[in-house]
Design a protein around this motif. Sequence first.
Motif, PDB file in Angstrom:
ATOM      1  N   ILE A 107       0.835  -1.188   0.000  1.00 12.77           N
ATOM      2  CA  ILE A 107       0.000   0.000   0.000  1.00 12.77           C
ATOM      3  C   ILE A 107       0.873   1.243   0.000  1.00 12.77           C
ATOM      4  O   ILE A 107       2.018   1.212   0.415  1.00 12.77           O
ATOM      5  N   PRO A 108       0.323   2.403  -0.464  1.00 12.33           N
ATOM      6  CA  PRO A 108       1.149   3.579  -0.718  1.00 12.33           C
ATOM      7  C   PRO A 108       1.965   4.049   0.464  1.00 12.33           C
ATOM      8  O   PRO A 108       3.141   4.350   0.324  1.00 12.33           O
TER       9      PRO A 108
ATOM     10  N   ALA B  38       4.993   8.448   9.000  1.00 12.49           N
ATOM     11  CA  ALA B  38       4.891   7.158   8.311  1.00 12.49           C
ATOM     12  C   ALA B  38       5.045   6.005   9.300  1.00 12.49           C
ATOM     13  O   ALA B  38       4.329   4.998   9.215  1.00 12.49           O
ATOM     14  N   THR B  39       5.961   6.159  10.249  1.00 11.89           N
ATOM     15  CA  THR B  39       6.129   5.133  11.286  1.00 11.89           C
ATOM     16  C   THR B  39       4.874   5.011  12.135  1.00 11.89           C
ATOM     17  O   THR B  39       4.413   3.904  12.445  1.00 11.89           O
ATOM     18  N   MET B  40       4.311   6.156  12.521  1.00 11.84           N
ATOM     19  CA  MET B  40       3.090   6.139  13.327  1.00 11.84           C
ATOM     20  C   MET B  40       1.936   5.493  12.551  1.00 11.84           C
ATOM     21  O   MET B  40       1.107   4.782  13.137  1.00 11.84           O
ATOM     22  N   THR B  41       1.872   5.716  11.241  1.00 10.20           N
ATOM     23  CA  THR B  41       0.839   5.076  10.430  1.00 10.20           C
ATOM     24  C   THR B  41       0.978   3.557  10.493  1.00 10.20           C
ATOM     25  O   THR B  41      -0.011   2.825  10.613  1.00 10.20           O
ATOM     26  N   SER B  42       2.205   3.086  10.433  1.00  9.24           N
ATOM     27  CA  SER B  42       2.448   1.650  10.529  1.00  9.24           C
ATOM     28  C   SER B  42       2.090   1.125  11.918  1.00  9.24           C
ATOM     29  O   SER B  42       1.508   0.039  12.052  1.00  9.24           O
ATOM     30  N   VAL B  43       2.435   1.886  12.956  1.00 11.28           N
ATOM     31  CA  VAL B  43       2.064   1.496  14.324  1.00 11.28           C
ATOM     32  C   VAL B  43       0.551   1.399  14.443  1.00 11.28           C
ATOM     33  O   VAL B  43       0.011   0.445  15.033  1.00 11.28           O
ATOM     34  N   HIS B  44      -0.143   2.368  13.875  1.00  9.26           N
ATOM     35  CA  HIS B  44      -1.604   2.370  13.930  1.00  9.26           C
ATOM     36  C   HIS B  44      -2.175   1.121  13.272  1.00  9.26           C
ATOM     37  O   HIS B  44      -3.116   0.507  13.779  1.00  9.26           O
TER      38      HIS B  44
ATOM     39  N   HIS C  59      -0.616  12.043   4.693  1.00 12.64           N
ATOM     40  CA  HIS C  59       0.142  10.860   5.102  1.00 12.64           C
ATOM     41  C   HIS C  59      -0.759   9.658   5.391  1.00 12.64           C
ATOM     42  O   HIS C  59      -0.347   8.716   6.074  1.00 12.64           O
ATOM     43  N   SER C  60      -1.982   9.707   4.849  1.00 13.19           N
ATOM     44  CA  SER C  60      -2.911   8.565   4.937  1.00 13.19           C
ATOM     45  C   SER C  60      -3.189   8.143   6.370  1.00 13.19           C
ATOM     46  O   SER C  60      -3.354   6.951   6.653  1.00 13.19           O
ATOM     47  N   ALA C  61      -3.230   9.108   7.269  1.00 10.04           N
ATOM     48  CA  ALA C  61      -3.470   8.794   8.679  1.00 10.04           C
ATOM     49  C   ALA C  61      -4.960   8.594   8.940  1.00 10.04           C
ATOM     50  O   ALA C  61      -5.801   9.274   8.360  1.00 10.04           O
ATOM     51  N   SER C  62      -5.260   7.660   9.801  1.00  9.64           N
ATOM     52  CA  SER C  62      -6.634   7.432  10.245  1.00  9.64           C
ATOM     53  C   SER C  62      -6.845   8.138  11.569  1.00  9.64           C
ATOM     54  O   SER C  62      -5.936   8.207  12.401  1.00  9.64           O
TER      55      SER C  62
END
Length: 203
Positions: free
Chosen positions: A2-3, A87-93, A128-131
Amino acid sequence: MIPHRRQLLALTALLPLLARAHGDHSAHAPSKRDAPPRSVKVSVGDAPLLDQDGRKVRLRTDVMAGRVVVIDFVYTTCTTICPIFTATMTSVHERLATHAGNDVQLITMTVDPARDTPQRMKEYAARHSASFEGWSFLTGARGDVDAVNRAFGAYTPKVDDHPPMVLVGDTASDQWTRFYGFPSAAELEERVKQFLAARKGQS
C-alpha cells in the motif's frame, strides 16, 4: 504494497541524506540521538488543546483517557524528518488496529502552534494517509502546547530544532519510555504490548 508503506520504505532509505539536509533536526547531540530507549518520568497536566477537527479537548481527560499512548512531535511544514515519524506512526496504527481508540491512543503533537491550525493538522494527516480512529493530531494556544512539549522533553524555541523522539507510556501508571531518533514501528508496537500485558497481569 500500500502507498504509505512504500513511502515509509523510501523515507527510511533516504534517512541519512534527509538528516544531513535538515541541518537543525540533525544538530542534536549524538549521545541523545543514538541513545537506547529509556524509562522517563513525565508529569503532564490536563492541558486544553484542539484536535484536527477544531474540537476543544483536554489532554489527559479526553485524549489520553487512561490509555496506553504513543506520542510523536512534528510540524506540518517539515518536509524531511517529520514525515518519517508520521509514516512510522501510520504503521504502528495499522499494527495496533484492534486496540486503537480502545486501550491505545496515538497522538501527534505539533511543536509549531503558531502556524499549525487544526485545519493544517488535518491536511497534514490526510497527506500521510493517517486514520483518526484512535489517533489525534493536536494543537492549541502556544502556552498550552509549549507546556505539553516541555513535559515530554520535546520543547525547543526553534520548531525545526525539536528533538527527534517518540514516547510510549501507560497513562494509568504514568510509566513512560522515550525512544530517541527513529524507532521502528515494531519497536513501538512491542513496547505498547508490554504495557498492555502488564495491565492484564495486574487485573
